[in-house]
Design an enzyme around this catalytic site. Structure first.
Site, PDB file in Angstrom:
ATOM      1  CE  LYS A 164      -2.379   1.684   3.857  1.00 44.77           C
ATOM      2  NZ  LYS A 164      -3.334   1.528   4.961  1.00 44.77           N
ATOM      3  NE  ARG A 213      -2.900   5.638   4.804  1.00 42.20           N
ATOM      4  CZ  ARG A 213      -4.178   5.317   4.634  1.00 42.20           C
ATOM      5  NH1 ARG A 213      -4.872   5.826   3.645  1.00 42.20           N
ATOM      6  NH2 ARG A 213      -4.762   4.477   5.475  1.00 42.20           N
TER       7      ARG A 213
HETATM    8  C1  R5P Z   1      -3.318   1.410   8.662  1.00 43.71           C
HETATM    9  O1  R5P Z   1      -2.179   1.262   9.052  1.00 43.71           O
HETATM   10  C2  R5P Z   1      -4.476   0.732   9.337  1.00 43.71           C
HETATM   11  O2  R5P Z   1      -4.176  -0.557   9.699  1.00 43.71           O
HETATM   12  C3  R5P Z   1      -5.714   0.755   8.481  1.00 43.71           C
HETATM   13  O3  R5P Z   1      -5.462   0.070   7.279  1.00 43.71           O
HETATM   14  C4  R5P Z   1      -6.089   2.169   8.161  1.00 43.71           C
HETATM   15  O4  R5P Z   1      -5.966   2.957   9.302  1.00 43.71           O
HETATM   16  C5  R5P Z   1      -7.494   2.260   7.690  1.00 43.71           C
HETATM   17  O5  R5P Z   1      -7.787   3.597   7.422  1.00 43.71           O
HETATM   18  P1  R5P Z   1      -8.718   3.973   6.230  1.00 43.71           P
HETATM   19  O6  R5P Z   1      -9.985   3.188   6.383  1.00 43.71           O
HETATM   20  O7  R5P Z   1      -8.961   5.457   6.383  1.00 43.71           O
HETATM   21  O8  R5P Z   1      -7.982   3.672   4.971  1.00 43.71           O
END
Ligand code: R5P
Length: 311
Positions: free
Chosen positions: A202, A204
């Protein structure tokens, strides 16, 4: 007879506070604890400062605060004032139970200059008056740094394993939506007797935006897949992961996460998505009618188990 008298003495010596954000769960825990329910009044001064006053004599009493917060910015202040009021009124022990730990997402410095909010919060709750802090499945316990000693992380992944065990079988592929979820997914795979595990890479590009770059591990082609994570906040990670897996040929996609924050229209996004079912626990209040795809797992017994030595 002696045991009964001893039990009554403990119950009478305990006061239980809540923030009245999660009536069902708060009621269940209150019934289990059996002590008095405390109350507090709060107001905002004209200059914007908070004021809080407890309406109970906390002197010499054990206190349990079940802090399920909805409006983090305001309620964190109220919680700090409540803890302070309890300690100033000479409560003998203040136990703070926060199923979802607010500000736990920022647990390390990714870019120079960033604050580590989770560590700061734990230090604040502790210095305000919490002698013991419990939370459930915190985003990253290590991120608490030195404040780790104040916080007991209840990590009962078996609760969710038990729930999804009835819904899936060993032919499924289990997927971590990012590196952070890898350990969790390995645990789930073992417990669910699933051999095929995959991890997504992933990225960001900016806060709140999610891009999935790559699938590492088992193929999902023509498979039923379950994505496992700690929380669903905006749903960005989940939806991006589900779309990526669909493009990789997954036949059916479901998801499981401990905390359902569902901010920024996450439930609408889930409703419109290709996800079939989403399993979450009720560490936060959830309107399960808001989505026919949601299945909610109750955590009150987990809370009771952790608190039982204080009643
Ligand atoms: C990230 O490190 C967490 O484990 C979740 O994947 C994340 O916080 C989910 O956030 P959102 O639903 O805003 O993508």
């Amino acid at each position: 007879m002696y045991r009964m008298a001893f039990y009554l003495k403990l119950v009478i010596n305990m006061i239980f506070y809540t923030f009245k954000n999660h009536p069902e769960l708060e009621k269940r825990v209150a019934q289990y604890l059996g002590g008095d329910e405390g109350s507090f009044d709060d107001k905002v001064f004209k200059n914007g400062e908070y004021y809080l006053k407890i309406n109970d004599n906390a002197g010499g009493k054990k206190i349990i605060v079940l802090a399920i917060l909805k409006d983090f910015q305001d309620e964190i202040f109220k919680l700090l004032f409540l803890l302070n009021a309890l300690k100033s009124n000479k409560a003998s022990k203040v136990v703070l139970m926060m199923p979802y730990f607010p500000y736990s997402r920022q647990d390390r410095v990714n870019e120079p200059g960033e604050a580590i909010s989770v560590e700061l919060m734990a230090n604040l709750f502790s210095s305000a008056g919490a002698d013991k802090i419990f939370t459930i499945d915190i985003h990253n316990h290590k991120g608490l740094g030195k404040a780790k000693k104040h916080v007991k992380n209840i990590l009962d992944w078996d609760l969710m394993v038990g729930m999804i065990l009835r819904k899936i079988d060993s032919s499924w592929v289990i997927v971590a939506p990012d590196k952070g979820a890898k350990k969790r997914v390995d645990y789930f795979a073992k417990a669910l007797k699933i051999n095929e595990v995959a991890y997504l890479k992933k990225h960001r590009p900016e806060a709140g935006k999610t891009e999935i770059k790559e699938l590492v591990g088992a193929s999902v082609r023509d498979k039923k897949v379950i994505i496992v994570d700690d929380m669903i906040d905006t749903g960005g990670t989940l939806i991006a992961a589900a779309n990526f897996l669909r493009d990789q040929g997954a036949r059916q996609i479901s998801a499981a996460a401990t905390h359902g924050l569902f901010s920024d229209g996450a439930l609408e996004k889930i409703n419109l998505s290709i996800l079939k079912s989403v399993y979450v626990t009720d560490t936060l209040p959830i309107d399960s009618h808001a989505s026919g795809k949601l299945e909610v797992i109750e955590i009150n017994e987990l809370i009771q188990e952790a608190l039982k030595k204080y009643v």
